[in-house]
Design an enzyme around this catalytic site. Structure first.
Site, mmCIF file in Angstrom:
data_model
loop_
_atom_site.group_PDB
_atom_site.id
_atom_site.type_symbol
_atom_site.label_atom_id
_atom_site.label_comp_id
_atom_site.label_asym_id
_atom_site.label_seq_id
_atom_site.Cartn_x
_atom_site.Cartn_y
_atom_site.Cartn_z
ATOM 1 C CE LYS A 9 0.729 1.437 4.487
ATOM 2 N NZ LYS A 9 1.634 2.511 4.799
ATOM 3 N N PRO A 98 9.955 -4.234 -0.130
ATOM 4 C CG PRO A 98 10.648 -2.038 -0.552
ATOM 5 C CD PRO A 98 9.784 -3.137 -1.095
ATOM 6 N N GLY A 102 7.508 1.551 4.834
ATOM 7 C CA GLY A 102 6.289 2.367 4.764
ATOM 8 C C GLY A 102 5.288 1.841 3.755
ATOM 9 C CB ALA A 104 1.479 -2.199 4.523
ATOM 10 N N GLY A 105 4.672 -4.017 4.091
ATOM 11 C CA GLY A 105 5.166 -5.336 3.656
ATOM 12 C C GLY A 105 4.814 -6.461 4.619
ATOM 13 N N GLY A 106 4.969 -6.249 5.921
ATOM 14 C CA GLY A 106 4.653 -7.288 6.912
ATOM 15 C C GLY A 106 3.147 -7.423 7.103
ATOM 16 C CB THR A 108 0.449 -6.672 2.558
ATOM 17 O OG1 THR A 108 -0.513 -7.007 1.575
ATOM 18 C CG2 THR A 108 1.826 -7.043 2.069
ATOM 19 C CG ASP A 140 -0.922 0.083 8.278
ATOM 20 O OD1 ASP A 140 -1.767 0.921 8.681
ATOM 21 O OD2 ASP A 140 0.251 0.374 7.998
HETATM 22 O O1 C5P Z 1 -0.527 -1.527 15.012
HETATM 23 P P1 C5P Z 1 0.905 -1.771 14.784
HETATM 24 O O2 C5P Z 1 1.443 -2.901 15.617
HETATM 25 O O3 C5P Z 1 1.274 -1.946 13.337
HETATM 26 O O4 C5P Z 1 1.669 -0.471 15.248
HETATM 27 C C1 C5P Z 1 3.056 -0.426 15.450
HETATM 28 C C2 C5P Z 1 3.395 0.742 16.341
HETATM 29 O O5 C5P Z 1 3.170 1.976 15.646
HETATM 30 C C3 C5P Z 1 2.577 0.849 17.599
HETATM 31 O O6 C5P Z 1 3.132 0.090 18.642
HETATM 32 C C4 C5P Z 1 2.645 2.338 17.898
HETATM 33 O O7 C5P Z 1 3.893 2.667 18.467
HETATM 34 C C5 C5P Z 1 2.629 2.958 16.519
HETATM 35 N N1 C5P Z 1 1.274 3.320 16.057
HETATM 36 C C6 C5P Z 1 0.624 4.384 16.655
HETATM 37 N N2 C5P Z 1 -0.616 4.741 16.216
HETATM 38 C C7 C5P Z 1 -1.207 4.094 15.193
HETATM 39 C C8 C5P Z 1 -0.561 3.022 14.550
HETATM 40 C C9 C5P Z 1 0.682 2.660 15.007
HETATM 41 O O8 C5P Z 1 1.161 5.003 17.595
HETATM 42 N N3 C5P Z 1 -2.404 4.499 14.773
#
Ligand code: C5P
Length: 286
Positions: A9, A98, A102, A104-106, A108, A140
């Site tokens: 994305k 990659p 930024g 969303a590789g993991g 997705t 994501d």
């Molecule tokens: O949700 P996810 O595990 O992908 O988020 C990774 C980190 O990114 C979270 O632990 C947080 O530090 C930050 N994050 C955030 N606010 C969001 C999404 C992510 O602070 N809306």
């Protein structure tokens, strides 16, 4: 065996509205699925989860964990838990997106595991249920389950599907270096943005097909944070714009820069950044 394309994305916009009681940030972002993808294959196994990754095509891939720390593995566990069944699965992933970029590789890959297990075990869960499982794995992941063009709110899991936008070509330039998402959000809090993308206005401009007006409004509030660590982001954007990109902006928490363009300018734009040391990908909006 089932096979799923796990598409990347880009964030056409990314806005942060505040910090939540749970420590996450309240966001408002326009997300867009692109054709660049990993391939995820799932096979039934007698029990448990296994994960193999072919990382030959990506830089630093040998550092990706192939155990319960991997989002794809977590997704399989979350799917089993939701269904209350010990659905065994052997997961094979061929990576092209990659990492820590930024894109969303993991997330997705995790989304593809959830969609794929629903097919493999014929569990007939609705898209809503799949997204509920996905949001436990990462903010994501629900978007990666449904794809297309969406406004994402909440911590990223509240999705409003938007009409598809024009099928622009996309040039991605991933400069050297990685940005950790938690670091980006934490650093943002020390110096919050004064400019914000007008997402509702952009959505109206998309509806009217007034893309030039919409592009002028694209903005990512995490870009100034990422620039502190990777100043090359700004050079990539100016080079791509000078080469005819309609818009060039950082995606997610970075550091990948995307340029949207008509197909005829793809070559010129990718050549404008080919000596920068960045990895270049040419793809399309889905
Ligand atoms: O949700 P996810 O595990 O992908 O988020 C990774 C980190 O990114 C979270 O632990 C947080 O530090 C930050 N994050 C955030 N606010 C969001 C999404 C992510 O602070 N809306």
């Amino acid at each position: 065996m089932v096979r799923e394309n796990a598409r990347a994305k880009i964030n056409l916009t990314l806005d942060i509205l505040g910090i939540r009681a749970d420590g996450y940030h309240e966001v408002s972002m326009i997300m867009q699925e692109i054709e660049l993808c990993d391939t995820v294959e799932l096979e039934k196994s007698s029990g448990g989860i296994s994960l193999k990754m072919d990382v030959a095509k990506i830089i630093g891939g040998e550092n990706i964990p192939c155990d319960e720390k991997n989002l794809a593995w977590k997704a399989a566990m979350a799917f089993q838990k939701y269904c209350g069944k010990n659905f065994g699965v052997d997961i094979s992933i061929a990576k092209k997106i990659p990492m820590a970029a930024g894109l969303a590789g993991g997330s997705t890959d995790a989304a593809a595991v959830i969609r794929g297990m629903n097919r493999l075990y014929e569990t007939n869960l609705t898209e809503n249920e799949l997204c509920k499982i996905g949001e436990q794995v990462g903010s994501d992941v629900p978007f990666c389950i449904i794809g297309g063009t969406c406004l994402a709110e909440g911590r990223g899991e509240i999705l409003m599907r938007l009409a598809p936008i024009k099928n622009f070509s996309v040039v991605l330039a991933k400069p050297e270096g990685e940005i950790s998402t938690p670091w980006a959000y934490k650093t943002y809090d020390e110096n919050p943005a004064k400019t914000h993308p007008p997402n509702n206005e952009i959505i109206k401009q998309f509806e009217k097909g007034d893309y030039d007006a919409a592009f002028k409004n694209f903005y990512n509030v995490l870009e100034n944070v990422a620039l502190k660590k990777i100043p090359a982001i700004a050079d990539l954007e100016s080079k791509m714009l000078a080469a005819g990109a309609k818009v060039a902006l950082m995606s997610g928490s970075g550091p990948t820069v995307f340029a949207l363009t008509d197909e005829k300018n793809v070559k010129k734009i990718s050549e404008s950044v080919k000596d920068s040391g960045a990895q270049i990908f040419i793809t399309k909006i889905c």
